[in-house]
Design an enzyme around this catalytic site. Structure first.
Site, PDB file in Angstrom:
ATOM      1  N   GLU A   1      17.001 -17.908  -7.762  1.00 59.22           N
ATOM      2  CA  GLU A   1      16.619 -16.537  -8.122  1.00 59.22           C
ATOM      3  C   GLU A   1      16.046 -16.494  -9.547  1.00 59.22           C
ATOM      4  OE1 GLU A   1      16.014 -13.924  -6.682  1.00 59.22           O
ATOM      5  OE2 GLU A   1      16.234 -12.302  -8.106  1.00 59.22           O
ATOM      6  N   HIS A  12      16.974 -36.514  -7.442  1.00 55.45           N
ATOM      7  CA  HIS A  12      16.217 -37.007  -6.293  1.00 55.45           C
ATOM      8  C   HIS A  12      14.747 -36.601  -6.353  1.00 55.45           C
ATOM      9  CE1 HIS A  12      19.974 -38.312  -4.520  1.00 55.45           C
ATOM     10  NE2 HIS A  12      20.470 -37.156  -4.919  1.00 55.45           N
ATOM     11  N   ARG A  19       3.914  -0.326  -4.802  1.00 60.34           N
ATOM     12  CA  ARG A  19       3.639  -0.875  -3.470  1.00 60.34           C
ATOM     13  C   ARG A  19       2.313  -1.622  -3.395  1.00 60.34           C
ATOM     14  NH1 ARG A  19       6.910   1.660   0.356  1.00 60.34           N
ATOM     15  NH2 ARG A  19       5.510   0.932   1.972  1.00 60.34           N
ATOM     16  N   GLU A  48       7.472 -14.742 -11.010  1.00 57.32           N
ATOM     17  CA  GLU A  48       6.885 -13.449 -10.655  1.00 57.32           C
ATOM     18  C   GLU A  48       6.320 -12.708 -11.848  1.00 57.32           C
ATOM     19  OE1 GLU A  48       8.996 -10.819  -7.476  1.00 57.32           O
ATOM     20  OE2 GLU A  48      10.522 -11.803  -8.686  1.00 57.32           O
ATOM     21  N   ASN A 104      -1.833   1.950   5.766  1.00 56.64           N
ATOM     22  CA  ASN A 104      -0.949   0.907   5.232  1.00 56.64           C
ATOM     23  C   ASN A 104      -0.550   0.043   6.416  1.00 56.64           C
ATOM     24  OD1 ASN A 104       1.160  -0.594   4.142  1.00 56.64           O
ATOM     25  ND2 ASN A 104       2.619   1.099   4.215  1.00 56.64           N
ATOM     26  N   GLY A 105      -0.884  -1.242   6.364  1.00 53.17           N
ATOM     27  CA  GLY A 105      -0.542  -2.132   7.482  1.00 53.17           C
ATOM     28  C   GLY A 105      -1.709  -3.049   7.801  1.00 53.17           C
ATOM     29  N   CYS A 122       0.851  -1.185   0.000  1.00 46.93           N
ATOM     30  CA  CYS A 122       0.000   0.000   0.000  1.00 46.93           C
ATOM     31  C   CYS A 122       0.893   1.244   0.000  1.00 46.93           C
ATOM     32  CB  CYS A 122      -0.944   0.093   1.185  1.00 46.93           C
ATOM     33  SG  CYS A 122      -2.114  -1.250   1.292  1.00 46.93           S
ATOM     34  N   LYS A 145       5.797  -4.369  -4.015  1.00 47.00           N
ATOM     35  CA  LYS A 145       7.245  -4.255  -3.885  1.00 47.00           C
ATOM     36  C   LYS A 145       7.705  -4.337  -2.432  1.00 47.00           C
ATOM     37  CE  LYS A 145      11.317  -3.060  -5.574  1.00 47.00           C
ATOM     38  NZ  LYS A 145      11.954  -4.211  -6.198  1.00 47.00           N
ATOM     39  N   TRP A 170      -2.800  -2.712  -1.692  1.00 43.75           N
ATOM     40  CA  TRP A 170      -2.506  -4.136  -1.850  1.00 43.75           C
ATOM     41  C   TRP A 170      -3.364  -4.834  -0.808  1.00 43.75           C
ATOM     42  CZ3 TRP A 170      -0.682  -8.262   1.011  1.00 43.75           C
ATOM     43  CH2 TRP A 170      -0.236  -9.370   0.281  1.00 43.75           C
ATOM     44  N   LYS A 184      12.318 -15.141 -10.382  1.00 45.04           N
ATOM     45  CA  LYS A 184      12.083 -14.035 -11.327  1.00 45.04           C
ATOM     46  C   LYS A 184      11.065 -14.458 -12.379  1.00 45.04           C
ATOM     47  CE  LYS A 184      13.275 -11.344  -9.756  1.00 45.04           C
ATOM     48  NZ  LYS A 184      14.039 -10.984  -8.602  1.00 45.04           N
TER      49      LYS A 184
END
Ligand code: F6R
Length: 612
Positions: free
Chosen positions: A485, A508, A27, A492, A100-101, A2, A607, A74, A489
Site C-alpha cells: 500500500e 530473491h 472521477r 500514484e 459514463n461507461g 467520468c 477515483k 476520464w 500510494k
C-alpha cells in the site's frame, strides 16, 4: 470514472452544473463540458483540461438556461481533447448526450452508421451511441425515450447517460447500467449526478436509479421505468451526509484532510459496534448471518487496488483468528478466470466507492453460482452495497482525494472486527486474546492522533528523498500488505516508481536494485519478526541503501540502522496495519506536494473505476 451532472428546474442550470462538476472532478478530469437548453436552442461548450479551464472558457458565453447537463471525463475511447470531450451533439444538432461507461460493441454500430452516411466528429463510443439513438428515432418516428429504449437493447457494455433534446425544453432522459446515477428531488426541480455530492447542497431526498432503468425527469415530475417500458415507483432515500464532509475545510488538499480525519473516521467505524468493557462486538450483518459465515468452507475476498491490500491484511487476520481458509483475488482476474465458486462459499467484497466495475461484475458472477456476498463498502447505497447479501459499512464519509486513505483504515477496522466476531463465535480465539484485541482496537483513534501530531517529521523526510527515482517498501507478516500500500500510494501521487515486497523476499531479486541512491522504507514495528526485519535492514545497509524505517516508540535498535525513522505508539501486531499505514500516507502526500503535483487529481487516474 467520468462524472455526470444534470439539472432541470427554475434555477440557472449552469452554476449548479459547474459546482457539481467540481465536486465530481475526482472521477476524471481530462476534459469537461456542458450543454444548456433555452427556448429551443441547444448550446454545447467543452474544453480539454480540468473543470477550471472550462469555467474560464465559459466567461462571456451565453449561459442562461434552466435545464442542462455537464460532464467531467476520464478518457476511454479517444485521447483527451476538446473534440472528444462530452457532451456530444447528434448529427442533426438536436440532441446532446453525456455518458459514463463503455459501449463495447460501438465499432459494429459505428460501421452500420458509416454505411448509412453518418460522419463523426470525435473518436468516442458516446457519439456513436447518440447517433444510433437519433437514427432509430428518425426511422421509427418515435419519441426520444422510445428510441433510447430500442438502442439500449442493442448495446453491450456499461453506461449512465443523460440526454436532452432541442424540442423538449424541460426534460432530461437518463438511463443506467453498471455506472451510478442518483436523482435529487427538490421542489419543482430535479438534480441528476454520478454521486450525491453535487446534490446535497439542495436536497437530501434522493432516488438511486438501478441497472436497466430509465428516468424521464422534468422539474415537477420523475418517471422511472424499466427497459421493458413498465413504470416503477421511485424509492426515495434520505441522504445521511453533510456538506462540510465534501469540502476541504481549510486544508490544502482533500487527501491531507482525509488523512487527518482518520482518528474520527476510525472512531465512527468502531462506534456502536465495539465495546471493550463489555467484551462485545455487535455487527448486524455478521450477527444475522453468523452460521453461514462461520461454517464457510472458505472465504474469498474480491477487490481492487488499495481495497485489495485491505483484503490481504484480512486474509492473514481471518486465517489466524478464525481458522477459515481465505483466498484474496483481484476482481479483474476473478471475473474472467472461471474460478471455482460453490453454493455456500462466502465472498467478501471490499470497495470504497461501491461502484468499481470489475468488483461489481465479479460479484454478480459469484452470486449466480450461489455464493453469499458480504460487502465491506464505504459509499452508502452504492451498487456493491446493494448487490451484497449482507455487509458492514466503513463509515469513513465521502473520500474525495483520488488516493484512498481513510477508506483503507476504515476497511481494516471493519475487517478486524468481523474476524474477531467470527472467531469468538467459532471459539477459535481465547477470551484473553479477544479482550486484548478489543482494547487495542478501541485505542486506535487515540494512537492515530498521536501519529498525526508528528506529521511534520515526515514532511522533512519527504523533502530529503523527493528526487529519488525509485523506492522500495518492505514489511513482514501483517505489515507486508502495508508495504504494498505504501508503494502504491507513492506511485500514484508522486509518480516515483515504487515497489512493495515481503522483506525476506527482497533477497530473491529486488536486492539487485539497491545502491546508495535507493531509499528503502521498512515497516519495522515491534512484532515477532522484529529481529528478522532488523537482519533485512542490515542487508540493505551493507549495500549502502538509504533506510527509512517506521518503528515502535522506544525501539533502540532500528534508529541506529536507519538514515531516517518515524516512531509510532506500541500496538498489537494484528492491529498494527491501521497505524503503520498512516506515516506512509503522509510520506507520499508530502513527496507529491513537494514535487508540485496535484495530489487530489494525479495524472491518468480516476477515483471511481467504473470501466473495466
Ligand atoms: C488507490 C486507490 C485505488 C482503489 C481501487 C478500488 O489509492 O484508490 O487503487 O483502491 O480503484 O476502488 P474501490 O475501493 O472504490 O473499489
Amino acid at each position: 470514472m467520468c462524472g455526470i451532472v444534470g439539472y432541470t428546474g427554475t434555477r440557472q442550470a449552469y452554476p449548479v452544473i459547474l459546482k457539481g462538476l467540481k465536486r465530481l472532478e475526482y472521477r476524471g478530469y481530462d476534459s469537461s463540458g456542458v450543454a444548456l437548453l433555452k427556448e429551443g436552442k441547444l448550446k454545447v461548450y467543452k474544453k480539454k483540461g480540468k473543470v477550471a479551464e472550462l469555467e474560464e472558457e465559459m466567461i462571456g458565453k451565453e449561459i442562461e438556461a434552466t435545464i442542462g447537463i455537464g460532464h467531467t471525463r476520464w478518457a476511454t475511447h479517444g485521447e483527451p481533447s476538446d473534440r472528444n470531450a462530452h457532451p456530444h451533439s447528434s448529427a442533426s444538432g438536436k440532441l446532446a448526450m453525456i455518458h459514463n461507461g463503455i459501449i463495447e460493441n460501438y465499432a459494429q454500430i459505428k460501421q452500420e452508421l458509416l454505411n448509412k452516411g453518418y460522419t463523426f466528429t470525435s473518436d468516442t463510443d458516446t457519439e456513436v451511441l447518440l447517433n444510433f439513438i437519433e437514427d432509430i428515432k428518425k426511422n421509427n418516428d418515435c419519441s426520444l425515450e422510445e428510441a433510447l429504449r430500442i438502442a439500449l437493447k442493442r448495446v453491450s457494455g456499461a453506461y449512465c447517460i443523460l440526454l436532452i433534446e432541442q424540442d423538449n425544453p424541460d426534460t432530461i432522459i437518463a438511463a443506467r447500467k453498471g455506472s451510478p446515477l442518483v436523482i435529487g428531488i427538490g421542489k419543482g426541480e430535479h438534480f441528476l449526478a454520478s454521486d450525491a455530492s453535487p446534490i446535497i447542497e439542495y436536497t437530501k431526498e434522493v432516488v438511486y436509479v438501478n441497472d436497466y432503468e430509465l428516468a424521464i425527469v422534468r422539474p415537477d415530475e420523475l418517471i422511472l421505468k424499466n427497459i421493458g417500458n413498465e413504470k416503477i415507483t421511485p424509492y426515495i432515500t434520505k441522504l445521511d451526509m453533510e456538506l462540510a464532509a465534501i469540502e476541504k475545510g481549510g486544508y490544502d488538499h482533500f487527501m491531507i484532510k482525509e488523512i487527518f480525519e482518520q482518528p474520527s473516521t476510525i472512531y465512527d467505524c468502531l462506534r456502536g459496534r465495539l465495546d471493550a468493557k463489555e467484551s462485545i462486538i455487535k455487527m448486524s450483518g455478521i450477527d444475522q448471518n453468523i452460521d453461514q459465515i462461520m461454517n464457510a468452507n472458505r472465504i474469498m475476498i474480491v477487490a481492487c487496488g488499495t481495497s485489495w491490500h485491505a483484503g490481504l491484511v484480512a486474509e492473514y487476520i481471518i486465517e489466524e483468528l478464525c481458522r477459515i481458509p481465505v483466498e484474496v483475488e483481484y476482481a479483474s482476474e476473478f471475473r474472467y478466470r472461471n474460478p471455482i465458486v460453490n453454493k455456500g462459499d462466502v465472498i467478501i467484497a471490499i470497495s470504497q466507492s461501491g461502484e468499481t466495475a470489475d468488483t461489481l461484475v465479479a460479484l454478480e458472477k459469484a452470486k449466480e453460482n450461489g455464493a453469499f456476498i458480504f460487502g465491506v463498502v464505504n459509499a452508502v447505497g452504492s451498487s456493491i452495497a446493494r448487490i451484497s447479501n449482507a455487509g458492514a459499512y466503513t463509515h469513513a464519509g465521502p473520500e474525495i482525494g483520488v488516493a484512498s486513505t481513510k477508506a483503507f483504515t476504515g476497511q481494516l477496522a471493519v475487517l478486524m472486527m468481523m474476524a474477531l466476531a467470527i472467531a469468538k463465535q467459532k471459539g477459535t480465539v481465547s477470551k484473553e486474546r479477544y479482550d486484548h484485541l478489543l482494547l487495542e482496537l478501541e485505542q486506535i483513534p487515540e494512537k492515530a492522533e498521536a501519529i498525526l501530531k508528528n506529521a511534520k517529521e515526515l514532511k522533512k523526510i519527504a523533502e530529503k528523498y523527493k528526487n529519488a527515482s525509485d523506492f522500495l517498501f518492505l514489511g513482514r507478516g501483517y505489515n507486508f500488505p502495508v508495504a504494498l500500500e505504501g508503494a502504491l500510494k507513492l506511485k500514484e501521487i508522486s509518480y516515483i516508481h515504487a515497489e512493495g515486497y515481503p522483506a525476506a523476499e527482497m533477497k530473491h531479486g529486488p536486492i539487485a536494485l539497491v545502491d546508495d541512491q535507493l531509499p528503502v522504507v521498512f515497516i519495522a514495528t515491534n512484532d515477532p519478526y522484529h529481529e528478522k526485519i532488523v537482519s533485512n535492514m542490515q542487508e540493505i545497509k551493507a549495500r549502502k541503501g538509504k533506510i527509512i524505517s517506521i518503528i515502535t516508540e522506544g525501539d533502540t535498535v532500528c534508529p541506529g540502522l536507519s538514515d531516517d525513522y518515524f516512531s509510532i505508539p506500541l500496538v498489537d501486531e494484528l492491529i498494527a496495519p491501521i497505524l503503520t499505514v498512516i506515516p506512509l500516507q503522509l510520506l507520499s502526500y508530502y513527496v507529491g506536494t513537494a514535487k508540485g503535483i496535484d495530489v487530489d487529481k494525479p495524472r491518468n487516474l480516476a477515483k471511481s473505476v467504473t470501466v473495466e
